[in-house]
Design an enzyme around this catalytic site. Sequence first.
Site, PDB file in Angstrom:
ATOM      1  N   ASP A  88       0.894  -1.316  -0.137  1.00 12.07           N
ATOM      2  CA  ASP A  88       0.201   0.155   0.023  1.00 12.07           C
ATOM      3  C   ASP A  88       0.951   1.334  -0.016  1.00 12.07           C
ATOM      4  O   ASP A  88       2.301   1.113   0.337  1.00 12.07           O
ATOM      5  CB  ASP A  88      -0.821  -0.208   1.189  1.00 12.07           C
ATOM      6  CG  ASP A  88      -1.818  -1.021   0.946  1.00 12.07           C
ATOM      7  OD1 ASP A  88      -2.425  -1.618  -0.040  1.00 12.07           O
ATOM      8  OD2 ASP A  88      -2.519  -1.381   2.217  1.00 12.07           O
ATOM      9  N   LYS A 105      -3.531   2.341  -2.153  1.00 14.64           N
ATOM     10  CA  LYS A 105      -5.024   2.757  -1.677  1.00 14.64           C
ATOM     11  C   LYS A 105      -4.922   3.889  -0.420  1.00 14.64           C
ATOM     12  O   LYS A 105      -4.780   3.400   0.533  1.00 14.64           O
ATOM     13  CB  LYS A 105      -5.561   1.346  -1.220  1.00 14.64           C
ATOM     14  CG  LYS A 105      -5.886   0.219  -2.272  1.00 14.64           C
ATOM     15  CD  LYS A 105      -6.788  -0.873  -1.572  1.00 14.64           C
ATOM     16  CE  LYS A 105      -8.207  -0.358  -1.821  1.00 14.64           C
ATOM     17  NZ  LYS A 105      -8.567  -0.071  -3.224  1.00 14.64           N
TER      18      LYS A 105
END
Length: 525
Positions: free
Chosen positions: A303, A325
Site C-alpha cells: 500500500d 489505496k
Amino acid sequence: MTARRISPLQGPGVGASPEKAVQAEALQPMTPRGVQGGEGERVPVATPARIAPLPNLPLFHKLAGRKVVVAGGSQGAVWKSELVAAAGANVVVLAGSDIAARLYDDVAAHPASGTITVHARGWEPADLAGAALALADIADEAEALRFIAAAHEAGALVNIIDRTEHCDVTFGTIVNRAPVVVAISTEGGAPMLGQSIRARMESILPLGLSAWAKAAQSWRPLLKERVKSFQDRRRFWERFTERAWQNVDRAPTEADRDALFGGAAAAPRIGKVTLVGAGPGDPELLTLKAVRALQTADVILYDDLVGPDVLELARREARRVAVGKTGHGPSCSQRDICREIVALAKAGESVVRLKGGDPLIFGRATEEIDACRAAGVEVSIIPGISAAQGAAATLGISLTERLHARRLQLVTGHGADGKLPTDIEWAAIADPVTTTVIYMPRKTLAQFVERALAEGLDPATPAVAVASATRGDQEQVAGAVRDLPALAAGLRQGAPVTVIIGKVARERALAHADVLAFSKVSEAA
C-alpha cells in the site's frame, strides 16, 4: 570489426554501476587477432575487485578433541573457556590462585561440550605443549610477552583478552543456530556495536533453523548417493532452502525428506499468499514474523502507507508492486488486487500482501482472504501494530483506564462510498467512559464531530489527531473535541491521520492546541 574503449571511471554511461560497467565491457566487440594500436586496438580496462579489503580473515577453527590453554582468573577468561569448550576443546585452565579457580566452578562442572580442567596455579611454558590455542588474561606487559613467546614456540595461536595488539586471533560476537553459526567482528574497536548487531540478527534468525541445518548434514550423504548430477543436487538444495524458510517454526520430518528426494523436482511449485501488517510506519515496529515473510517473498504488493524503510527489509530479489489505496484519492481497485494476488500465487509465487497497520483492521482483508480461498490458494495472516496502538504509544497514553475508559472502540470515518458511514452507533460514541479511535477521518472529521455532539458527546471531551503516527515526521494536535476539526486542518496534507477521543487524552488536550512535531525518544537522546 572495432572495439570501443570504456573508461574505468566513466563506464558505459553516466551513473552506471561498476557491475553494469563490467557487463557492458564484456559485450564490446573484440579486436581481431593481430591488430595492434590505433583505434581498433582493445585497451585492457581494470575491473573492480570482487571483495573490499578485510582487516582480518574470518575462519572457523575446528577444536574438537584438541587442547586449549586458558591462563588467568577473570570473567572474560571464564567466558572464553566456556566458549572454546562448546566447540569441543579440552580446556586446561591455569587460574593463578584458589580464588580465581573458583570462578570456573560452574562452567567446569557443566561444559556444553569438551572438557574444562582447572588448576589453581599459574601457567608455565611446559603447559603450552600440544596446545592448538592459547588464551590469557594478563595485565602485565612483560608476562604477556613471555606467554606469547611460549605459545608460539609450542605452535599455538594466541589471544590475549582485551589486548588486540597482541592477538593472532580475536573472538567475534556469535549468533548460534548450530550447525549454523554467524560470527561478527568489529576488529575490537566497537564491541557494543557488535553485540547490537548480534541482537538484531538473533531476532531475525529463527531457532528452528538449527533443526533444518542438522537435517541437511544428515541427508547430504544420501543425496550424493542418489543424485549424481551437480545441477540436480543444486536444485535439491534450492528446494530444501525454500522449504526450510517456509516451515522454520518446526523441525523437518521424514515426510519433508521423502518429498524432497521423491518427485518434488518435477512437481509444479505451489504458491501462497501472506497478508502482513506493516505497522503504522516505524520499521522497528514490524514483528519478527513479518520481517521473515518479507525476506522470503517472491512478490510484494504494498500500500501507499508502507514506507521505503519497511520495504528495505525485504529480500532484494523480490518484485515490489505498488497497489496504492489512499483515502479519497486515486487507488487500485480491490477487485484488481484480489485478481493479481491469486494469479501470482497460482503461478507458484510466494506473495506478500503488505498493508499499513494491522491487515485485519479496516484493511479490506476479508475480500482478499475470500478470493484466495475461493481459488484454492493457501492464505495466512501476520498481524501488525495498529495505527491506534502506534499513535497512543507515541503520545504516551493508554487507550484504556480502569476509571475513565473501560471500553475501546475502533471506527472508520471512510465508508465504501468515501463518505461518513451511515450505520455508526452514535450512542456508543457519546459514552463518556469509552475511548474512540477513528481511522481515515480526514475528509469527514467535521461531519463526524458535528453528528457526535448532536447525539450527546460532551463538547469538552479531550481529543487528539495524529498524522503519520510513529514516523519521524509525525505531527499531532490536541484539544476539546469540538475544536478538533479546525485544529486538524493544520496537519500536513496527504499524511494518514488517526484520531483518539476520550478522557485518556486529557493530558494531551490540556497541554497544547497547536501542531506539534514528534521526535522519537532515541533521536532526542
